[in-house]
Scaffold this motif. Structure first.
Motif, mmCIF file in Angstrom:
data_model
loop_
_atom_site.group_PDB
_atom_site.id
_atom_site.type_symbol
_atom_site.label_atom_id
_atom_site.label_comp_id
_atom_site.label_asym_id
_atom_site.label_seq_id
_atom_site.Cartn_x
_atom_site.Cartn_y
_atom_site.Cartn_z
ATOM 1 N N LYS A 1 -2.636 -68.986 -84.953
ATOM 2 C CA LYS A 1 -3.432 -69.895 -84.135
ATOM 3 C C LYS A 1 -2.892 -71.301 -84.323
ATOM 4 N N SER A 2 -3.265 -72.187 -83.447
ATOM 5 C CA SER A 2 -2.848 -73.580 -83.547
ATOM 6 C C SER A 2 -3.802 -74.339 -84.470
ATOM 7 N N PRO A 3 -3.264 -75.224 -85.353
ATOM 8 C CA PRO A 3 -4.145 -76.006 -86.221
ATOM 9 C C PRO A 3 -5.125 -76.837 -85.392
ATOM 10 N N GLY A 4 -6.356 -76.897 -85.844
ATOM 11 C CA GLY A 4 -7.382 -77.682 -85.163
ATOM 12 C C GLY A 4 -8.130 -76.922 -84.086
ATOM 13 N N GLU A 5 -7.615 -75.766 -83.694
ATOM 14 C CA GLU A 5 -8.288 -74.971 -82.661
ATOM 15 C C GLU A 5 -9.152 -73.899 -83.306
ATOM 16 N N ASP A 6 -10.178 -73.460 -82.571
ATOM 17 C CA ASP A 6 -11.022 -72.366 -83.044
ATOM 18 C C ASP A 6 -10.218 -71.079 -83.084
ATOM 19 N N ALA A 7 -10.645 -70.175 -83.950
ATOM 20 C CA ALA A 7 -10.005 -68.869 -84.032
ATOM 21 C C ALA A 7 -10.254 -68.090 -82.746
ATOM 22 N N ASP A 8 -9.242 -67.351 -82.320
ATOM 23 C CA ASP A 8 -9.352 -66.481 -81.154
ATOM 24 C C ASP A 8 -9.426 -65.044 -81.670
ATOM 25 N N TRP A 9 -10.604 -64.459 -81.606
ATOM 26 C CA TRP A 9 -10.829 -63.134 -82.172
ATOM 27 C C TRP A 9 -10.418 -62.025 -81.213
ATOM 28 N N ASN A 10 -9.840 -62.361 -80.047
ATOM 29 C CA ASN A 10 -9.427 -61.342 -79.079
ATOM 30 C C ASN A 10 -8.431 -60.380 -79.710
ATOM 31 N N GLY A 11 -8.615 -59.116 -79.455
ATOM 32 C CA GLY A 11 -7.724 -58.089 -79.976
ATOM 33 C C GLY A 11 -8.156 -57.547 -81.326
ATOM 34 N N MET A 12 -9.120 -58.204 -81.966
ATOM 35 C CA MET A 12 -9.636 -57.710 -83.239
ATOM 36 C C MET A 12 -10.506 -56.489 -82.973
ATOM 37 N N ALA A 13 -10.388 -55.490 -83.829
ATOM 38 C CA ALA A 13 -11.178 -54.269 -83.652
ATOM 39 C C ALA A 13 -12.668 -54.582 -83.728
ATOM 40 N N THR A 14 -13.428 -54.132 -82.737
ATOM 41 C CA THR A 14 -14.875 -54.355 -82.724
ATOM 42 C C THR A 14 -15.645 -53.045 -82.795
ATOM 43 N N GLY A 15 -14.928 -51.939 -82.893
ATOM 44 C CA GLY A 15 -15.550 -50.635 -83.016
ATOM 45 C C GLY A 15 -14.604 -49.664 -83.674
ATOM 46 N N GLN A 16 -15.125 -48.604 -84.260
ATOM 47 C CA GLN A 16 -14.327 -47.656 -85.012
ATOM 48 C C GLN A 16 -13.209 -47.056 -84.171
ATOM 49 N N ASP A 17 -13.439 -46.866 -82.883
ATOM 50 C CA ASP A 17 -12.416 -46.294 -82.014
ATOM 51 C C ASP A 17 -11.232 -47.229 -81.800
ATOM 52 N N GLU A 18 -11.353 -48.501 -82.174
ATOM 53 C CA GLU A 18 -10.268 -49.475 -82.017
ATOM 54 C C GLU A 18 -9.544 -49.775 -83.324
ATOM 55 N N SER A 19 -10.058 -49.320 -84.457
ATOM 56 C CA SER A 19 -9.555 -49.814 -85.728
ATOM 57 C C SER A 19 -8.131 -49.390 -86.055
ATOM 58 N N ASP A 20 -7.601 -48.371 -85.413
ATOM 59 C CA ASP A 20 -6.215 -48.003 -85.687
ATOM 60 C C ASP A 20 -5.251 -48.583 -84.645
ATOM 61 N N THR A 21 -5.757 -49.327 -83.680
ATOM 62 C CA THR A 21 -4.892 -49.889 -82.643
ATOM 63 C C THR A 21 -5.249 -51.358 -82.408
ATOM 64 N N TRP A 22 -4.951 -52.204 -83.375
ATOM 65 C CA TRP A 22 -5.207 -53.633 -83.187
ATOM 66 C C TRP A 22 -4.340 -54.110 -82.039
ATOM 67 N N GLN A 23 -4.934 -54.876 -81.162
ATOM 68 C CA GLN A 23 -4.301 -55.277 -79.918
ATOM 69 C C GLN A 23 -3.162 -56.283 -80.143
ATOM 70 N N THR A 24 -2.507 -56.664 -79.096
ATOM 71 C CA THR A 24 -1.397 -57.610 -79.122
ATOM 72 C C THR A 24 -1.785 -58.901 -79.827
ATOM 73 N N GLY A 25 -0.879 -59.431 -80.634
ATOM 74 C CA GLY A 25 -1.105 -60.692 -81.324
ATOM 75 C C GLY A 25 -1.470 -60.537 -82.785
ATOM 76 N N TRP A 26 -1.769 -59.321 -83.242
ATOM 77 C CA TRP A 26 -2.121 -59.065 -84.637
ATOM 78 C C TRP A 26 -0.988 -58.345 -85.333
ATOM 79 N N THR A 27 -0.675 -58.752 -86.557
ATOM 80 C CA THR A 27 0.385 -58.157 -87.352
ATOM 81 C C THR A 27 -0.176 -57.670 -88.674
ATOM 82 N N ALA A 28 0.167 -56.451 -89.078
ATOM 83 C CA ALA A 28 -0.262 -55.928 -90.365
ATOM 84 C C ALA A 28 0.536 -56.615 -91.466
ATOM 85 N N LEU A 29 -0.176 -57.047 -92.506
ATOM 86 C CA LEU A 29 0.483 -57.690 -93.642
ATOM 87 C C LEU A 29 0.803 -56.675 -94.710
#
Length: 117
Positions: free
Chosen positions: A89-117
């Motif tokens: 994200k850009s410094p000073g901007e609010d977090a963009d939670w888009n693509g974050m898993a919001t249900g169990q059916d999404e937890s194995d497929t995090w959407q574009t923009g997320w990287t596993a550490l």
């Protein structure tokens, strides 16, 4: 330090898993209330400019994310995965939670923009 804060928050939620979904807070208190009334409210104090979000799909599954408004990273994870995911994200901007898993059916497929550490 951000990873430590995230892990502490996750541990708080592991012991209390029946709370409302979609709660978001920015630099204040993140308050999660039991939908069944069986628990006291869980109130988490956040540091100034720290944002957090918590999703629960009505079962024991949850996801949680944190970010500092002045930082460049968002960190998040879910109950049934072993990875911590990161988004830029850009410094000073609010977090963009888009693509974050919001249900169990999404937890194995995090959407574009997320990287596993």
């Amino acid at each position: 330090m951000k990873k430590i804060v995230l892990l502490v928050l996750v541990m708080c939620f592991v012991s209390v898993n029946a709370f409302a979904q979609g709660q978001e807070s920015d630099g204040s208190l993140l308050t999660l209330s039991s939908p069944t009334g069986g628990f006291n409210d869980l109130v988490i104090g956040l540091s100034n400019q720290v944002q957090a979000v918590y999703y629960n799909d009505g079962s024991q599954w949850f996801s949680i994310g944190t970010a500092h408004k002045g930082g460049t990273r968002i960190y998040a994870t879910a109950q049934d995965i072993t990875n911590i995911y990161s988004a830029i994200k850009s410094p000073g901007e609010d977090a963009d939670w888009n693509g974050m898993a919001t249900g169990q059916d999404e937890s194995d497929t995090w959407q574009t923009g997320w990287t596993a550490l």
